[in-house]
Enzyme design. Structure first.
Site, mmCIF file in Angstrom:
data_model
loop_
_atom_site.group_PDB
_atom_site.id
_atom_site.type_symbol
_atom_site.label_atom_id
_atom_site.label_comp_id
_atom_site.label_asym_id
_atom_site.label_seq_id
_atom_site.Cartn_x
_atom_site.Cartn_y
_atom_site.Cartn_z
ATOM 1 N N GLU A 1 0.832 -1.215 0.000
ATOM 2 C CA GLU A 1 0.000 0.000 0.000
ATOM 3 C C GLU A 1 0.861 1.257 0.000
ATOM 4 O O GLU A 1 0.554 2.243 -0.668
ATOM 5 C CB GLU A 1 -0.903 0.031 1.241
ATOM 6 C CG GLU A 1 -1.904 -1.114 1.332
ATOM 7 C CD GLU A 1 -1.340 -2.318 2.077
ATOM 8 O OE1 GLU A 1 -0.150 -2.658 1.877
ATOM 9 O OE2 GLU A 1 -2.096 -2.939 2.840
ATOM 10 N N ALA B 1 7.998 -36.082 -10.970
ATOM 11 C CA ALA B 1 7.790 -36.382 -12.391
ATOM 12 C C ALA B 1 7.917 -37.884 -12.540
ATOM 13 O O ALA B 1 8.893 -38.478 -12.078
ATOM 14 C CB ALA B 1 8.848 -35.680 -13.235
ATOM 15 N N SER C 1 17.184 -42.079 -14.299
ATOM 16 C CA SER C 1 15.973 -41.286 -14.102
ATOM 17 C C SER C 1 16.005 -39.969 -14.869
ATOM 18 O O SER C 1 15.036 -39.217 -14.828
ATOM 19 C CB SER C 1 15.812 -40.979 -12.612
ATOM 20 O OG SER C 1 16.855 -40.134 -12.183
ATOM 21 N N THR D 1 11.160 -41.826 -0.344
ATOM 22 C CA THR D 1 11.150 -42.065 1.102
ATOM 23 C C THR D 1 10.782 -40.798 1.867
ATOM 24 O O THR D 1 9.948 -40.821 2.774
ATOM 25 C CB THR D 1 12.538 -42.580 1.570
ATOM 26 O OG1 THR D 1 12.908 -43.681 0.737
ATOM 27 C CG2 THR D 1 12.502 -43.018 3.017
#
Ligand code: AOF
Ligand code: ZN
Length: 337
Positions: free
Chosen positions: A53, A155, A169, A273
């Site tokens: 503000e 993912a 991976s 985990t």
């Protein structure tokens, strides 16, 4: 411009500073003059700095007199590190204040009453839901619970695998999904992984975007959780960002340590985990899944030991949004509580 349009601008202003204000909220504010013209816009400055503000009023100058302040959070009424915004609004002669969400911080709350008592017209709740689920989501959670907000991102292949049988991976998800995750990282305060992920993936955990000004991208705190040592030479130990190693398996110990550092918004990036421990403890506030249209058939699942042994114990979710990210399906969901 009407107040709905002004609120959309205020939300966008807050969105631009998300990731730079914690432990303060990324608030946005727009000042309309008496004729409905935008005369000032502002967003929260980094901690200790001006509130939205005050920034917007400074931009508006005398044009704020008789005008309307549109702000995503109820203006504060307290002397914190800065003087109260209610005082600044009253002094500037603002006639009307429209805000989206009430301030849950007991010290700062009560701004609406203070303004009303000074003769200002005050309305709350405009775009409340949008702000609540969007730009102020993590901060509101933090203000209400004292714990940082946790988004667990993973993912996987469509059959839920985060790596193949041989452990590889890299690049399960598409370049589009990875780019989006890097953008997401620029907006959070901390990225959390387990020691297992550091050992198997050796991630850098930095935000790397292709935006101009990449050099100036603020890097979130990197947090590694687990009792084991980090391998010497692990990339999280480079000097691209700060790294913290918490030798615990308890999600609440992790979140307590992070809250004490002013971390509001956490991105949990695995592995299975650690994600299981957070899920079992009820400390995943949102999940963001990037599902790649491929099968791996073998390999680790996204989640382990989530405290579910029978189907009636399943962790229920409510899907908030489903969209495409390149070829991948992106699902955003929250626990059903
Ligand atoms: C507003 N506008 O832009 C922000 C607000 O330590 P301080 O003085 O900066 O106060 C922080 C508190 O003020 C914060 O916890 C929240 O309740 C409110 N933040 N309020 O009116 C703003 N950032
Ligand atoms: Zn304030």
């Amino acid at each position: 411009m009407n107040v709905d349009e002004a609120m959309a601008l205020a939300v966008a202003a807050g969105e631009r500073v998300r990731g730079t204000t914690s432990p303060n909220p990324p608030v946005g504010c727009v000042i309309l003059d008496a004729g409905g013209r935008v005369v000032g816009e502002g967003a929260t400055r980094p901690p200790g700095g001006a509130h939205a503000e005050v920034v917007a009023l400074a931009a508006a100058g005398p044009a704020a007199r008789g005008g309307t302040a549109v702000v995503t959070l109820e203006p504060c009424s307290h002397h914190g590190r800065t003087p109260p915004c209610t005082g600044a609004l009253i002094e500037a002669g603002v006639a009307r204040v429209v805000f989206a969400v009430a301030d849950p911080n007991p010290q700062a709350a009560g701004g609406a009453e203070v303004l009303r008592a000074a003769g200002v017209r005050v309305e709350g709740g405009l775009s409340g839901e949008v702000v609540e689920r969007g730009v102020l989501r993590a901060w509101l959670h933090y203000a209400r619970t004292g714990r940082p907000h946790v988004t667990w991102k993973f993912a996987s292949s469509l059959d839920g695998r985060v790596a193949a049988g041989d452990g590889s991976s890299r690049w399960i998800s598409s370049p589009e999904s990875r780019a989006e995750v890097h953008e997401f990282r620029t907006k959070v305060d901390a990225i959390v992984v387990g020691t297992g992920t550091v050992r198997t993936d050796d991630p850098r955990l930095t935000a790397r975007t292709s935006r101009p000004g990449q050099d100036g991208v603020r890097q979130p705190l990197r947090v590694v959780v687990g009792k084991g040592d980090l391998p010497p030479g692990a990339r999280v130990l480079d000097d691209e960002a700060e790294t913290m190693h918490l030798r615990t398996h308890d999600p609440d110990v992790v979140l307590g340590a992070l809250a004490a550092r002013g971390v509001v918004d956490v991105l949990l990036e695995g592995g299975p985990t650690l994600a299981g421990a957070f899920t079992a403890a009820g400390r995943v506030d949102r999940v963001l899944a990037y599902l790649a249209p491929k099968f791996l058939g073998d390999g680790p699942q996204a989640l382990r030991d989530a405290g579910v042994s029978t189907v009636t114990d399943a962790v229920g979710l409510v899907v908030e949004q489903v969209s495409m990210c390149g070829p991948d399906v992106r699902v955003s969901a929250v626990p059903a509580r």
